[in-house]
Design an enzyme around this catalytic site. Structure first.
Site, PDB file in Angstrom:
ATOM      1  N   HIS A 303     -23.068 -31.918  -6.515  1.00 13.14           N
ATOM      2  CA  HIS A 303     -24.136 -32.386  -7.033  1.00 13.14           C
ATOM      3  C   HIS A 303     -24.991 -32.037  -5.660  1.00 13.14           C
ATOM      4  O   HIS A 303     -24.583 -30.907  -4.828  1.00 13.14           O
ATOM      5  CB  HIS A 303     -23.603 -33.765  -5.784  1.00 13.14           C
ATOM      6  CG  HIS A 303     -24.385 -34.892  -6.276  1.00 13.14           C
ATOM      7  ND1 HIS A 303     -25.947 -35.019  -5.236  1.00 13.14           N
ATOM      8  CD2 HIS A 303     -24.316 -35.553  -6.762  1.00 13.14           C
ATOM      9  CE1 HIS A 303     -26.291 -36.450  -5.793  1.00 13.14           C
ATOM     10  NE2 HIS A 303     -25.499 -37.162  -7.175  1.00 13.14           N
ATOM     11  N   ASP A 360     -19.170 -38.994 -12.159  1.00 10.18           N
ATOM     12  CA  ASP A 360     -18.906 -38.575 -13.455  1.00 10.18           C
ATOM     13  C   ASP A 360     -17.747 -38.446 -13.587  1.00 10.18           C
ATOM     14  O   ASP A 360     -17.188 -37.932 -15.023  1.00 10.18           O
ATOM     15  CB  ASP A 360     -19.767 -37.648 -14.309  1.00 10.18           C
ATOM     16  CG  ASP A 360     -21.334 -38.235 -14.147  1.00 10.18           C
ATOM     17  OD1 ASP A 360     -22.393 -37.519 -13.573  1.00 10.18           O
ATOM     18  OD2 ASP A 360     -21.418 -39.336 -14.536  1.00 10.18           O
TER      19      ASP A 360
HETATM   20  C1  SDX Z   1     -25.330 -36.821 -11.600  1.00  9.94           C
HETATM   21  O1  SDX Z   1     -29.110 -36.820  -7.766  1.00  9.94           O
HETATM   22  C2  SDX Z   1     -28.045 -37.695  -8.205  1.00  9.94           C
HETATM   23  O2  SDX Z   1     -28.186 -38.352  -7.006  1.00  9.94           O
HETATM   24  C3  SDX Z   1     -27.253 -37.372  -9.353  1.00  9.94           C
HETATM   25  C4  SDX Z   1     -26.123 -38.473  -9.720  1.00  9.94           C
HETATM   26  C5  SDX Z   1     -27.212 -39.836  -9.588  1.00  9.94           C
HETATM   27  O3  SDX Z   1     -26.336 -41.037  -9.629  1.00  9.94           O
HETATM   28  O4  SDX Z   1     -28.396 -40.551  -9.921  1.00  9.94           O
HETATM   29  O5  SDX Z   1     -25.708 -38.313  -8.936  1.00  9.94           O
HETATM   30  C6  SDX Z   1     -26.002 -38.422 -10.823  1.00  9.94           C
HETATM   31  O6  SDX Z   1     -26.014 -36.803 -12.162  1.00  9.94           O
HETATM   32  C7  SDX Z   1     -24.493 -36.006 -10.965  1.00  9.94           C
HETATM   33  C8  SDX Z   1     -23.726 -34.931 -11.513  1.00  9.94           C
HETATM   34  C9  SDX Z   1     -23.968 -34.513 -12.552  1.00  9.94           C
HETATM   35  N1  SDX Z   1     -23.454 -33.538 -13.160  1.00  9.94           N
HETATM   36  C10 SDX Z   1     -22.286 -32.518 -13.037  1.00  9.94           C
HETATM   37  O7  SDX Z   1     -21.264 -33.429 -12.809  1.00  9.94           O
HETATM   38  C11 SDX Z   1     -23.128 -31.223 -13.738  1.00  9.94           C
HETATM   39  C12 SDX Z   1     -21.994 -29.998 -13.312  1.00  9.94           C
HETATM   40  N2  SDX Z   1     -22.797 -30.356 -11.964  1.00  9.94           N
HETATM   41  C13 SDX Z   1     -24.705 -29.284 -11.867  1.00  9.94           C
HETATM   42  O8  SDX Z   1     -25.106 -28.909 -12.740  1.00  9.94           O
HETATM   43  C14 SDX Z   1     -24.439 -29.197 -10.295  1.00  9.94           C
HETATM   44  O9  SDX Z   1     -23.444 -29.313  -9.829  1.00  9.94           O
HETATM   45  C15 SDX Z   1     -26.142 -30.655 -10.182  1.00  9.94           C
HETATM   46  C16 SDX Z   1     -26.871 -30.277 -11.374  1.00  9.94           C
HETATM   47  C17 SDX Z   1     -25.518 -31.569  -9.678  1.00  9.94           C
HETATM   48  C18 SDX Z   1     -25.883 -29.693  -8.826  1.00  9.94           C
HETATM   49  O10 SDX Z   1     -26.846 -29.114  -8.931  1.00  9.94           O
HETATM   50  P1  SDX Z   1     -27.574 -28.056  -7.529  1.00  9.94           P
HETATM   51  O11 SDX Z   1     -27.634 -28.914  -6.431  1.00  9.94           O
HETATM   52  O12 SDX Z   1     -28.910 -27.655  -8.418  1.00  9.94           O
HETATM   53  O13 SDX Z   1     -26.396 -27.374  -7.329  1.00  9.94           O
HETATM   54  P2  SDX Z   1     -27.113 -25.463  -7.946  1.00  9.94           P
HETATM   55  O14 SDX Z   1     -26.411 -25.631  -9.446  1.00  9.94           O
HETATM   56  O15 SDX Z   1     -27.726 -24.439  -7.461  1.00  9.94           O
HETATM   57  O16 SDX Z   1     -25.678 -24.612  -7.729  1.00  9.94           O
HETATM   58  C19 SDX Z   1     -24.687 -24.117  -6.523  1.00  9.94           C
HETATM   59  C20 SDX Z   1     -23.856 -22.982  -7.287  1.00  9.94           C
HETATM   60  C21 SDX Z   1     -24.177 -22.654  -7.625  1.00  9.94           C
HETATM   61  O17 SDX Z   1     -23.339 -21.615  -7.684  1.00  9.94           O
HETATM   62  P3  SDX Z   1     -24.270 -19.791  -7.551  1.00  9.94           P
HETATM   63  O18 SDX Z   1     -25.257 -19.551  -8.589  1.00  9.94           O
HETATM   64  O19 SDX Z   1     -24.921 -20.034  -6.103  1.00  9.94           O
HETATM   65  O20 SDX Z   1     -23.095 -18.730  -6.741  1.00  9.94           O
HETATM   66  O21 SDX Z   1     -23.150 -24.186  -6.978  1.00  9.94           O
HETATM   67  C22 SDX Z   1     -22.914 -24.266  -8.388  1.00  9.94           C
HETATM   68  C23 SDX Z   1     -24.061 -22.723  -9.052  1.00  9.94           C
HETATM   69  O22 SDX Z   1     -23.468 -22.143  -9.974  1.00  9.94           O
HETATM   70  N3  SDX Z   1     -22.494 -24.756  -9.022  1.00  9.94           N
HETATM   71  C24 SDX Z   1     -21.464 -25.201 -10.253  1.00  9.94           C
HETATM   72  C25 SDX Z   1     -21.242 -26.497 -10.608  1.00  9.94           C
HETATM   73  N4  SDX Z   1     -21.926 -27.052  -9.564  1.00  9.94           N
HETATM   74  C26 SDX Z   1     -23.276 -25.870  -8.904  1.00  9.94           C
HETATM   75  N5  SDX Z   1     -20.294 -24.008 -10.634  1.00  9.94           N
HETATM   76  C27 SDX Z   1     -19.112 -25.058 -11.307  1.00  9.94           C
HETATM   77  N6  SDX Z   1     -19.624 -25.790 -11.618  1.00  9.94           N
HETATM   78  C28 SDX Z   1     -20.123 -26.386 -11.115  1.00  9.94           C
HETATM   79  N7  SDX Z   1     -20.410 -27.870 -11.619  1.00  9.94           N
END
Ligand code: SDX
Length: 426
Positions: A303, A360
């Site tokens: 998140h 989720d």
């Molecule tokens: C919702 O914003 C909100 O409040 C949203 C929400 C709401 O109520 O409105 O809470 C609802 O959207 C919840 C989130 C649902 N999405 C997912 O579950 C999809 C999987 N999650 C990711 O796509 C991710 O965690 C995000 C998009 C939710 C957040 O991503 P960020 O904050 O942009 O963080 P990032 O992508 O920069 O990740 C940081 C690191 C990265 O690794 P490095 O490149 O630094 O090595 O963490 C990794 C990412 O690759 N990473 C994950 C991951 N989420 C982040 N790796 C594996 N699995 C994941 N789920």
């Protein structure tokens, strides 16, 4: 903390005011920065940018805290109702009994749609994704309401808010019925908000529909958990669309479109499909290796704000156990989800990145047990989030400092050059 920030560029010193909130991070006010310094700030994902002032929802991502108008989400999920939370988000205080009765009546008597509106659904293929239907239908709703859309009139804003909260369940249920080829079911005024929605989804002409109080309570709680979440992507979309003065229903349609994305509201469908793809507990280690190799993400984890447990995920997991227990369902995917969570939470890859289950992760298992197909999960999220979107939209118009949103950019493209005729090009 000091009440000003000092920035020096090429020997010139600038002072920027620091504004304190009631809780959470203070902000450096850069509204005059470009005019004073001829430079922009740069924050493409808004990871360090507050886009507005708000009093609706507060999240402490490190502590895993979510407050709606100061009330913790776990208390609201346990003790309140979705419609009462709608009132709280819209008006800032929990309603008195009389205020709630009037609000409940108002919403109940706006649940019907224009008879001609049902023909809109006929334009979609039966296999259309219900989120495509929702985006189109809610946008189309703006064609049916040309009254009460003066966004600068508080009473007209309230009427639009009530219409949207009331009609979203009716539209969502129609999106579901249309894709499964069953006749539409009209709302009933003698049912509660969530009971009415479940009946519109699952009643069929061939037999009487029997309410299940445990499922009604679970649905209502799931709606509470999804109601609002400060300035997430879809809420920011609604605010930006609204800042131009666009029709409120069109702004909500923009929010639905944004929520559909797999990184946002679409993650609940993706998370369940991920669990189905893993299938059994013994396949988890291989799947985790694929995540660490960055072949795919662990959907339902991570998140932008929560760097601890998403407090909604805890309530969602509890609700999941309650629903499956009440229905006597032993879903092997729940065992896969719990084992996946256990393994992920002890793996350095996830710990270092502060990746925890979000709302989720467990919602899909619960919703499937309740009878919803996976392509309806994000529709339910949009139904619940409508009150958050419209409350934030309403708050934006109550802010005298409101301006149309118009970000700038860091330009790295071609600088000015003369046109070259086609026969002169290399
Ligand atoms: C919702 O914003 C909100 O409040 C949203 C929400 C709401 O109520 O409105 O809470 C609802 O959207 C919840 C989130 C649902 N999405 C997912 O579950 C999809 C999987 N999650 C990711 O796509 C991710 O965690 C995000 C998009 C939710 C957040 O991503 P960020 O904050 O942009 O963080 P990032 O992508 O920069 O990740 C940081 C690191 C990265 O690794 P490095 O490149 O630094 O090595 O963490 C990794 C990412 O690759 N990473 C994950 C991951 N989420 C982040 N790796 C594996 N699995 C994941 N789920």
């Amino acid at each position: 903390m000091s009440d000003k920030a000092v920035l020096t560029i090429d020997g010139k010193t600038f002072e920027l005011p620091i504004i304190k909130g009631s809780t959470g991070p203070d902000v450096v006010d850069v509204r005059k920065w470009y005019a004073d310094s001829d430079t922009f700030t740069f924050d493409p994902g808004f990871t360090s940018t507050a886009s507005c002032e708000s009093k609706i929802t507060f999240i402490d991502g490190d502590a895993g805290v979510l407050l709606h108008r100061g009330y913790p989400i776990d208390q609201l999920a346990e003790k309140s109702s979705f419609l009462e939370v709608c009132y709280l988000l819209l008006h800032g205080e929990l309603p008195t009994a009389d205020e709630f009765s009037k609000f409940d009546h108002n919403i109940t008597y706006h649940t019907m749609l224009h008879a001609q509106f049902d023909r809109f659904f006929e334009g979609f293929r039966r296999d259309a994704h219900p989120m495509a239907v929702m985006t189109g239908a809610v946008g189309a709703l703006s064609a049916f309401y040309s009254d009460s859309i003066n966004v600068d009139d508080a009473r007209e804003r309230e009427i639009s808010a009530h219409r949207l909260i009331a009609k979203m369940p009716t539209i969502a249920a129609r999106a579901f019925k249309y894709t499964i080829g069953q006749p539409f079911v009209s709302p009933r005024n003698d049912l509660s908000y969530s009971e009415n929605f479940l009946r519109m989804c699952f009643a069929v002409p061939a037999e009487d529909w029997k309410p299940n109080p445990v499922l009604t309570r679970a649905m209502d709680r799931i709606f509470i958990l999804h109601a609002d979440h400060e300035q997430n992507a879809s809420t920011s979309t609604v605010r930006l669309a609204g800042s131009s003065g666009a029709h409120p229903f069109a702004c909500i349609a923009a929010g639905i479109a944004c929520l559909w994305g797999p990184s946002h509201g679409g993650a609940n469908q993706e998370a369940l499909e991920m669990l189905e793809q893993i299938g059994t507990v013994d396949k988890i280690p291989e799947f985790i290796e694929g995540v660490k190799a960055r072949k795919y993400k662990l959907m339902g984890f991570g998140h932008r704000v929560y760097k601890n447990f998403d407090p909604r995920a805890k309530v969602m997991q509890k609700t999941c156990h309650e629903v499956l227990g009440q229905l006597g369902i032993n879903d092997p995917l729940l065992e896969v989800a719990m084992e996946l969570e256990k393994i992920a939470l002890s793996d350095p890859f996830f710990i270092e990145r502060k990746l925890y289950p979000n709302i989720d992760f467990y919602s899909g298992i619960t919703l499937r047990a309740m009878g919803f197909p996976t392509n309806m999960f994000t529709v339910l999220f949009a139904l619940a989030r409508t009150v958050g979107w419209i409350s934030q939209w309403k708050e934006m118009f109550e802010d005298p400092a409101r301006k149309i949103g118009r970000p700038r950019q860091l330009y790295t493209g071609a600088t000015e050059r003369d046109y070259v005729a086609i026969d002169q090009r290399g």
